[in-house]
Design an enzyme around this catalytic site. Structure first.
Site, PDB file in Angstrom:
ATOM      1  N   ARG B  50       0.845  -1.189   0.000  1.00  0.00           N
ATOM      2  CA  ARG B  50       0.000   0.000   0.000  1.00  0.00           C
ATOM      3  C   ARG B  50       0.878   1.235   0.000  1.00  0.00           C
ATOM      4  O   ARG B  50       1.981   1.213   0.531  1.00  0.00           O
ATOM      5  CB  ARG B  50      -0.839   0.043   1.282  1.00  0.00           C
ATOM      6  CG  ARG B  50      -1.661  -1.189   1.483  1.00  0.00           C
ATOM      7  CD  ARG B  50      -2.400  -1.099   2.806  1.00  0.00           C
ATOM      8  NE  ARG B  50      -2.994  -2.399   3.105  1.00  0.00           N
ATOM      9  CZ  ARG B  50      -3.771  -2.644   4.145  1.00  0.00           C
ATOM     10  NH1 ARG B  50      -4.039  -1.661   4.997  1.00  0.00           N
ATOM     11  NH2 ARG B  50      -4.275  -3.831   4.339  1.00  0.00           N
ATOM     12  N   ASP B  52       0.361   5.344   1.256  1.00  0.00           N
ATOM     13  CA  ASP B  52      -0.562   6.190   2.023  1.00  0.00           C
ATOM     14  C   ASP B  52      -1.082   7.359   1.198  1.00  0.00           C
ATOM     15  O   ASP B  52      -0.553   7.666   0.133  1.00  0.00           O
ATOM     16  CB  ASP B  52       0.161   6.752   3.251  1.00  0.00           C
ATOM     17  CG  ASP B  52       0.273   5.725   4.369  1.00  0.00           C
ATOM     18  OD1 ASP B  52      -0.554   4.797   4.407  1.00  0.00           O
ATOM     19  OD2 ASP B  52       1.194   5.853   5.200  1.00  0.00           O
ATOM     20  N   ARG B 201       9.562   7.361   5.935  1.00  0.00           N
ATOM     21  CA  ARG B 201       9.214   8.676   6.476  1.00  0.00           C
ATOM     22  C   ARG B 201       9.787   8.891   7.881  1.00  0.00           C
ATOM     23  O   ARG B 201      10.143  10.010   8.256  1.00  0.00           O
ATOM     24  CB  ARG B 201       7.696   8.872   6.453  1.00  0.00           C
ATOM     25  CG  ARG B 201       7.161   9.003   5.021  1.00  0.00           C
ATOM     26  CD  ARG B 201       5.649   8.886   4.934  1.00  0.00           C
ATOM     27  NE  ARG B 201       4.988   9.820   5.820  1.00  0.00           N
ATOM     28  CZ  ARG B 201       3.692   9.772   6.115  1.00  0.00           C
ATOM     29  NH1 ARG B 201       2.911   8.837   5.566  1.00  0.00           N
ATOM     30  NH2 ARG B 201       3.160  10.655   6.930  1.00  0.00           N
TER      31      ARG B 201
END
Lengths: 272, 272
Positions: B50, B52, B201
């Site tokens: 996935r 975000d 991140r």
């Protein structure tokens, strides 16, 4: 009243152009709202020229007449704190009281970006014209050379425009393909003492016809000579267009003869 | 049922991430709708992982199980004709029937872009993290080197994630400042055999603390060793993150020992 010269950049994607319009989101609208929220007084701004919906600016110049006493750089930072993320004031400077962003502009430079790769450019979609057909950038560059000098550019003016004269002087124009990972980008840059309405986009649309070899390079001179909008190619879409910079003469002197829109240099006519 | 391997790029700005969610606009949602409009049957896709909301992909890989008999390249063009302008299928290829986009991925490469100039980057605002404070990219590069090799990356996993193992192998990582007109851009690239939730991140957020000299370079090794999320810096925002590419082993063989997530190479532990 002071005059402050603001140099601003904006991503025009989400705006109905520069010019204030009631009920529409415009660059002038958000800028004047930001100024008013700082000074408390209705703001009066004038740009070097309007840009259409979707057109971008890397260095648009705006004259602000104001009673506000803030130092220009303090005003710049206060504006940037209030402006949306797609508009920024790059510079603010004191200007002569009679500074006129439109009338005192001596040269403007525009860039137009074309993406001619076979696949959709998802990250550049708002910043280029996607032709999906390969263009001959070198042929476009050679064809564009006839625009240099002083000419009647009436063929490249959208109908409905109403200018006193359609003669302008082009100082510089080039078309080139990007290097390395920018190999699918074809960029035109053009600098002139002024532009007619949709002039850059009409020039690009005409050059693209040559770029995809539907017309020979010599067609550009024919279109220019025709002095008739119907002779030119289609108008390229707005999202590829960037106002790069505006050059001013801040001496307050009238423009040199050769820089005055409408001035026709005999040599250039001869060369044409 | 055939398996088709789609390589897609997307601008994640306007999406609530990859994963289908009822009532939200997602990449998987628009892709499956486009597939269904071609094949007439509900589509079943699975991505390499996935992404975000706001995260972009230059080369996400999606496995499509379908009865449709179109040639992969015909399907690719049909999909591109139906997809919105911010999603594109770069490549479509026949894959082994048991192709598993998540399970068969051997390596993934991510890029993270920071803009650390003093002025708002209006054209890059959706494609970078704007720090407005200058970063020491060389210090970040040196600090990032300790991530290379096989380690427990638990310190860089957002809470709430639930993975069997938090050990991963980083094959390559660098931080560098752009040249010429990209001098305000600091880019990290990292390639590993897998990533924990928000790992890139969190790494970037931690490196940025070092980049603005709030912590010494040696802090990165401390954070890694702590194996505790609370030891790390903040999580950098999503819009700077790009999934660059995913590498597969299409032989159907199980991964080499060193490529298996969770494998701990003794030398690397020693080097740490």
């Amino acid at each position: 009243m002071r005059s402050i010269k603001l140099t601003i950049a904006y991503d025009g994607t989400c705006y109905a152009g520069w010019q204030f319009q009631p009920g529409r989101t415009t660059i002038q609208g958000v800028l004047e709202a930001a100024i008013q929220s700082i000074t408390g007084a209705p703001a009066r701004t004038m740009a070097s020229g309007r840009t259409d919906a979707g057109v971008h600016a890397l260095g648009q110049v705006v004259a602000l007449r104001t009673d506000c006493r803030l130092e220009p750089d303090v005003l710049r930072r206060a504006l940037n704190a209030r402006l949306p993320p797609d508009v920024v004031v790059l510079e603010a400077a004191e200007a002569p009281p009679d500074f006129h962003a439109t009338g005192h502009a001596r040269r403007k430079r525009y860039r137009y970006v074309i993406h001619d790769g076979p696949l959709r450019a998802v990250f550049r979609r708002n910043y280029c014209w996607q032709t999906f057909a390969r263009l001959d950038a070198e042929a476009m560059h050679r064809a564009a050379a006839v625009l240099r000098g002083t000419h009647d550019f009436r063929s490249f003016q959208s109908s409905g425009a109403d200018r006193k004269t359609t003669v302008r002087t082009v100082y510089d124009v080039f078309v080139r393909r990007g290097d390395a990972d920018q190999g699918d980008l074809v960029t035109l840059e053009i600098e002139a003492n002024g532009f007619l309405y949709n002039m850059v986009r009409s020039i690009v649309g005409t050059l693209a016809v040559i770029g995809r070899r539907a017309k020979p390079e010599s067609w550009m001179a024919e279109v220019l000579r025709a002095a008739d909008r119907r002779a030119a190619g289609p108008t390229a879409p707005p999202q590829g267009l960037f106002l790069v910079c505006v050059t001013y003469d801040m001496t307050g002197q009238p423009p040199a003869e050769a820089d005055r829109p409408g001035y026709v240099k005999t040599d250039d006519l001869g060369a044409e």
